[in-house]
Write a protein that holds these residues in place. Sequence first.
Motif, mmCIF file in Angstrom:
data_model
loop_
_atom_site.group_PDB
_atom_site.id
_atom_site.type_symbol
_atom_site.label_atom_id
_atom_site.label_comp_id
_atom_site.label_asym_id
_atom_site.label_seq_id
_atom_site.Cartn_x
_atom_site.Cartn_y
_atom_site.Cartn_z
ATOM 1 N N ILE A 97 -33.307 37.085 1.321
ATOM 2 C CA ILE A 97 -34.766 37.170 1.143
ATOM 3 C C ILE A 97 -35.203 36.250 0.005
ATOM 4 O O ILE A 97 -36.201 35.524 0.123
ATOM 5 C CB ILE A 97 -35.189 38.632 0.871
ATOM 6 N N ILE A 98 -34.465 36.278 -1.087
ATOM 7 C CA ILE A 98 -34.786 35.389 -2.206
ATOM 8 C C ILE A 98 -34.729 33.930 -1.764
ATOM 9 O O ILE A 98 -35.582 33.108 -2.138
ATOM 10 C CB ILE A 98 -33.819 35.639 -3.385
ATOM 11 N N ARG A 99 -33.736 33.586 -0.945
ATOM 12 C CA ARG A 99 -33.571 32.199 -0.508
ATOM 13 C C ARG A 99 -34.661 31.774 0.461
ATOM 14 O O ARG A 99 -35.229 30.686 0.339
ATOM 15 C CB ARG A 99 -32.200 32.025 0.159
ATOM 16 N N ARG A 100 -34.996 32.653 1.425
ATOM 17 C CA ARG A 100 -35.900 32.268 2.511
ATOM 18 C C ARG A 100 -37.371 32.471 2.194
ATOM 19 O O ARG A 100 -38.228 31.850 2.839
ATOM 20 C CB ARG A 100 -35.568 33.066 3.778
ATOM 21 N N ALA A 101 -37.672 33.337 1.243
ATOM 22 C CA ALA A 101 -39.075 33.722 1.036
ATOM 23 C C ALA A 101 -39.478 33.541 -0.422
ATOM 24 O O ALA A 101 -39.466 34.500 -1.210
ATOM 25 C CB ALA A 101 -39.302 35.168 1.487
ATOM 26 N N PRO A 102 -39.867 32.321 -0.815
ATOM 27 C CA PRO A 102 -40.292 32.082 -2.193
ATOM 28 C C PRO A 102 -41.500 32.907 -2.616
ATOM 29 O O PRO A 102 -41.749 33.074 -3.810
ATOM 30 C CB PRO A 102 -40.634 30.581 -2.196
ATOM 31 N N VAL A 103 -42.243 33.427 -1.629
ATOM 32 C CA VAL A 103 -43.431 34.216 -1.950
ATOM 33 C C VAL A 103 -43.062 35.550 -2.603
ATOM 34 O O VAL A 103 -43.893 36.186 -3.258
ATOM 35 C CB VAL A 103 -44.254 34.463 -0.661
#
Length: 470
Positions: A97-103
């Motif tokens: 999630i940290i890698r794919r979703a900078p939001v």
Amino acid sequence: MTEPRKLHIKSYGCQMNVYDAQRMVDTLAPEGFVETSRVDDADLVILNTCHIREKASEKVYSELGRLRVAKDAAALTGRQMNIVVAGCVAQAEGNEIIRRAPVVDVVVGPQSYHHLPQLLAQAKAGGRALETEFPILDKFGFLPPPKPAAIRARGISSFVTVQEGCDKFCTFCVVPYTRGSEVSRPVAKIIDDVKRLADNGVREITLIGQNVNGYHGDGPDGRPWALGTLLTRLAEIPGIVRLRYSTSHPRDVEDTLIEAHRDVPAVMPYVHLPVQSGSDRILGLMNRKHTAKDYLEVIERFRGARQDIAFTSDFIVGFPGESEQDFAATLALVTQIGYASAYSFKYSPRPGTPAADLRETVSATVMDERLVRLQQLIDNQQSAFNAAMIGSTVDVLFERAARNPGQIVGRTPWLQPAHVMASDAIIGQVLPVTMTSLERYSLLGNLTKPSLSTPSIAALPSVPSHTTGA
């Protein structure tokens, strides 16, 4: 005076997640957060995720895409919106999630939500925060609870967590990997929570856990208490008139639980007891540790204690290798038992679980067809159970005003909504209602004069075992 910050929380999945969402709100209240139903107004948005349902992670990323637009719009007005992903998807896929979703500003697992204030402070200081490791537990093997003042009543009914985690390792399930091993809260802490809720107007408590009847918390006598013993003690708390629990495993139904259903009027005659399949071969592949015969024997133990007891269950259709004969065994089991309701789902693999590696899969077409047949049978049984209430006088715990003016809605012992025309002064009371009609899944009735008694449990309706529909 500081303007309160607004919190929007969206919770997916099980009752435990609903409870966790409430506790997150309570944890953040001292930080100045108040709930809002509108994402666009929120300073903090929490997605409290569930990994049980199909394509759970894809749904999270889809929701995060919509939240990115809202976050950008807030930034244009000079307002900062923080986004948190919590729950079981966070636990299982935190780094991804940290890698794919900078939001996303914070990713937090279900064991660590009480650290949200610190994690948000870390994110505000310029770093994204991730906490998905299983934490160091207290001496009882459980997470430290929120401060007493943080436990707030939300209406007439409330959830209380008594147990968390699971040691069963069903081959299709991620819970042991996302929630950890089974741990139980001490009896004294649960009693304190329930007393506080009762003092604030709660009349019905549902004890929850991933394997709630595996409860073995330390009692005041220095010995582990089983769930039945705990229920018996909680029934003594003034103001508590109804007790429920969910979700149970057939292997962990102890005699004390059966006895509580027999001897404690506050324990409701309604049990959620997942079986998943009626085929012994499939149950073996699922590592359920029980057979269909074992399950039926547990049902009969409950029915021997209370004639009016009703059951709900969970079913998985299309587990790898399920043949038409296996599925027929599930239909036969459902027909034999007669459920008040049940949940049924198509099998979908969960990464990291043993079943995900099974190759003898069932086609989507076959799964769809089987699910329709099973749900038709379950729906017919539920309709029969509800219709059998008409003409009966049943105790109803009234919870709130209904949508229609002048109506108050409550719940029967079997969780059916029941509507009457009455003053809202009856909210919080248990009153007898004579059921007159049924609209879809809701009963309509009239308040019965106090001099009239409710029927004996032998007279109350049940689902006939010959119900058909497959």
